[in-house]
Design a protein around this motif. Structure first.
Motif, PDB file in Angstrom:
ATOM      1  N   LEU A   1      38.994  19.721  57.936  1.00 23.61           N
ATOM      2  CA  LEU A   1      39.695  20.481  58.968  1.00 23.61           C
ATOM      3  C   LEU A   1      40.323  19.514  59.970  1.00 23.61           C
ATOM      4  O   LEU A   1      39.731  18.476  60.270  1.00 23.61           O
ATOM      5  CB  LEU A   1      38.640  21.317  59.688  1.00 23.61           C
TER       6      LEU A   1
ATOM      7  N   PRO B   1      40.844  18.294  63.494  1.00 23.00           N
ATOM      8  CA  PRO B   1      40.105  18.536  64.746  1.00 23.00           C
ATOM      9  C   PRO B   1      40.952  19.318  65.758  1.00 23.00           C
ATOM     10  O   PRO B   1      42.150  19.070  65.880  1.00 23.00           O
ATOM     11  CB  PRO B   1      39.808  17.123  65.265  1.00 23.00           C
TER      12      PRO B   1
ATOM     13  N   THR C   1      37.298  22.300  70.038  1.00 22.35           N
ATOM     14  CA  THR C   1      36.109  21.529  69.676  1.00 22.35           C
ATOM     15  C   THR C   1      35.895  20.374  70.651  1.00 22.35           C
ATOM     16  O   THR C   1      34.756  19.989  70.937  1.00 22.35           O
ATOM     17  CB  THR C   1      36.239  21.032  68.214  1.00 22.35           C
TER      18      THR C   1
ATOM     19  N   GLY D   1      27.928  20.375  59.357  1.00 20.41           N
ATOM     20  CA  GLY D   1      29.300  20.634  58.927  1.00 20.41           C
ATOM     21  C   GLY D   1      30.229  19.621  59.571  1.00 20.41           C
ATOM     22  O   GLY D   1      31.020  19.951  60.454  1.00 20.41           O
ATOM     23  N   THR D   2      30.134  18.384  59.116  1.00 18.75           N
ATOM     24  CA  THR D   2      30.802  17.302  59.854  1.00 18.75           C
ATOM     25  C   THR D   2      32.312  17.255  59.690  1.00 18.75           C
ATOM     26  O   THR D   2      33.032  16.860  60.586  1.00 18.75           O
ATOM     27  CB  THR D   2      30.179  15.937  59.491  1.00 18.75           C
ATOM     28  N   GLY D   3      32.829  17.657  58.520  1.00 21.03           N
ATOM     29  CA  GLY D   3      34.285  17.600  58.299  1.00 21.03           C
ATOM     30  C   GLY D   3      34.806  16.185  58.501  1.00 21.03           C
ATOM     31  O   GLY D   3      34.284  15.227  57.922  1.00 21.03           O
TER      32      GLY D   3
ATOM     33  N   CYS E   1      34.613  14.441  63.577  1.00 22.85           N
ATOM     34  CA  CYS E   1      35.060  14.353  64.978  1.00 22.85           C
ATOM     35  C   CYS E   1      33.909  14.558  65.969  1.00 22.85           C
ATOM     36  O   CYS E   1      33.796  13.824  66.959  1.00 22.85           O
ATOM     37  CB  CYS E   1      36.220  15.306  65.248  1.00 22.85           C
ATOM     38  N   ILE E   2      33.042  15.545  65.697  1.00 22.91           N
ATOM     39  CA  ILE E   2      31.964  15.820  66.658  1.00 22.91           C
ATOM     40  C   ILE E   2      30.941  14.669  66.675  1.00 22.91           C
ATOM     41  O   ILE E   2      30.682  14.086  67.741  1.00 22.91           O
ATOM     42  CB  ILE E   2      31.266  17.177  66.367  1.00 22.91           C
TER      43      ILE E   2
ATOM     44  N   ASN F   1      30.151  23.377  64.321  1.00 27.87           N
ATOM     45  CA  ASN F   1      31.376  24.178  64.307  1.00 27.87           C
ATOM     46  C   ASN F   1      31.536  24.620  62.853  1.00 27.87           C
ATOM     47  O   ASN F   1      32.314  24.057  62.111  1.00 27.87           O
ATOM     48  CB  ASN F   1      32.565  23.319  64.753  1.00 27.87           C
ATOM     49  N   PRO F   2      30.741  25.617  62.448  1.00 28.87           N
ATOM     50  CA  PRO F   2      30.700  25.961  61.025  1.00 28.87           C
ATOM     51  C   PRO F   2      31.887  26.843  60.632  1.00 28.87           C
ATOM     52  O   PRO F   2      32.662  27.246  61.501  1.00 28.87           O
ATOM     53  CB  PRO F   2      29.399  26.754  60.933  1.00 28.87           C
ATOM     54  N   PRO F   3      32.035  27.154  59.334  1.00 28.55           N
ATOM     55  CA  PRO F   3      33.067  28.109  58.936  1.00 28.55           C
ATOM     56  C   PRO F   3      32.805  29.442  59.644  1.00 28.55           C
ATOM     57  O   PRO F   3      31.668  29.898  59.652  1.00 28.55           O
ATOM     58  CB  PRO F   3      32.841  28.258  57.422  1.00 28.55           C
TER      59      PRO F   3
ATOM     60  N   ALA G   1      35.824  25.031  54.655  1.00 29.51           N
ATOM     61  CA  ALA G   1      35.533  24.724  56.053  1.00 29.51           C
ATOM     62  C   ALA G   1      35.842  25.903  56.966  1.00 29.51           C
ATOM     63  O   ALA G   1      35.468  25.897  58.137  1.00 29.51           O
ATOM     64  CB  ALA G   1      36.351  23.517  56.493  1.00 29.51           C
TER      65      ALA G   1
HETATM   66  N1  GLN Z   1      32.938  19.611  62.607  1.00 30.01           N
HETATM   67  C1  GLN Z   1      34.288  19.549  62.136  1.00 30.01           C
HETATM   68  C2  GLN Z   1      35.238  19.997  63.223  1.00 30.01           C
HETATM   69  O1  GLN Z   1      34.825  20.518  64.211  1.00 30.01           O
HETATM   70  C3  GLN Z   1      34.469  20.389  60.887  1.00 30.01           C
HETATM   71  C4  GLN Z   1      34.298  21.841  61.109  1.00 30.01           C
HETATM   72  C5  GLN Z   1      34.451  22.627  59.836  1.00 30.01           C
HETATM   73  O2  GLN Z   1      34.860  22.075  58.812  1.00 30.01           O
HETATM   74  N2  GLN Z   1      34.146  23.902  59.900  1.00 30.01           N
HETATM   75  O3  GLN Z   1      36.423  19.834  63.135  1.00 30.01           O
END
Ligand code: GLN
Length: 278
Positions: free
Chosen positions: A90, A92, A96, A118-120, A123-124, A184-186, A208
């Motif tokens: 995703l 950022p 967020t 859910g790190t993607g 960024c967090i 920051n989950p789906p 995501a």
């Molecule tokens: N934690 C990542 C973000 O905030 C990914 C979130 C996600 O993929 N849902 O961008």
């Protein structure tokens, strides 16, 4: 107007509103082609080689298919840091950043143990590892591709984050203990797809973004249940949420015994983030 800006605007006409095409033009010329401000605004000449013209045309075709410009450029800024992004993660978002800002202002004591779920792009956890003093940051994602991007973003920003491939819906009870869990989950339900722009819907990873219509809080309930065992007493949970489900999320957290629950709005005035204490 600089003739190249004019050319870009013309090629994107009908695809993007004029003002957006103009900002895309400036962004591309500065970020991809290294234009200086003087070159951009015409005070100084800057020739465009055949090769650059070809590269620009390829980019414009991608923009006509609504590929996000961040994937084309390959990076996005977040909390003053730069992150590599591709179609596995995703992009950022500013909302967020607001969540990260809340956590940083709230947690000044050194040595926090943080888990990001859910790190993607990372960024967090990367921003927290950078700015929380002496924090020990762990981050999970189900996607191996996303974890590779997050790993590169840790190196890019010179931080240490323990990255683990885990599916939060499947994890078994564990002995780990954390002071902070953030996620920051789906959270977009399938029925909300209609309202989404093609640059998100067609390009950003569905994994995501989406949850089933009948389970809008799928990840939140799971993470809150998990938090009941792996957050230390007084430990804090921080979520970015779907603005349509603020009240439900608060209620779910209260039902699971969390206290000090606080719902906050983002800069656009939508319910967007929640803190709860175990
Ligand atoms: N934690 C990542 C973000 O905030 C990914 C979130 C996600 O993929 N849902 O961008």
């Amino acid at each position: 107007m600089n003739p190249i800006i004019h050319y870009i605007k013309q090629t994107l006409q009908g695809y993007y509103p004029d003002s957006e095409a103009a900002s895309l033009a400036k962004l591309l010329l500065v970020q991809v082609f290294g234009f200086s401000v003087l070159e951009l605004y015409g005070g100084k000449d800057r020739s465009f080689s055949e090769k650059e013209r070809k590269q620009l045309d390829d980019i414009l075709i991608r923009l006509q298919k609504y590929e996000p410009v961040q994937y084309i450029i390959g990076t996005e800024g977040f909390y003053g840091l730069s992150f590599e992004v591709d179609e596995h993660v995703l992009i950022p978002r500013p909302e967020t950043e607001e969540l990260v800002d809340w956590i940083l202002k709230d947690n000044k004591e050194p040595g926090c143990r943080v888990l990001d779920i859910g790190t993607g792009s990372g960024c967090i956890p990367v921003a927290l590892a950078k700015f929380l003093p002496e924090a020990a940051v762990t981050s999970w994602d189900i996607s191996a591709e996303a974890l590779r991007v997050a790993g590169r973003n840790c190196r890019r920003n010179e931080v240490n984050v323990k990255l683990e491939q885990r599916d939060v819906l499947q994890v078994v009870p564990m002995n780990e203990q954390y002071d902070i869990i953030v996620s920051n989950p789906p959270y977009i339900t399938e029925k909300e797809k209609m309202t989404m722009e093609p640059n998100v819907l067609d390009w950003e990873p569905s994994l995501a973004l989406f949850v089933p219509n009948e389970k809008p809080l799928l990840f939140y309930s799971r993470i809150a249940e998990l938090g009941a065992s792996i957050l230390c007493p007084g430990g804090k949970l921080y979520f970015e949420i779907n603005r349509e489900y603020g009240a439900e999320t608060v209620e779910m957290l209260a039902r699971l015994g969390y206290h000090g629950i606080e719902l906050r709005k983002d800069l656009s005035g939508n319910d967007r983030m929640i803190k709860a204490i175990r």
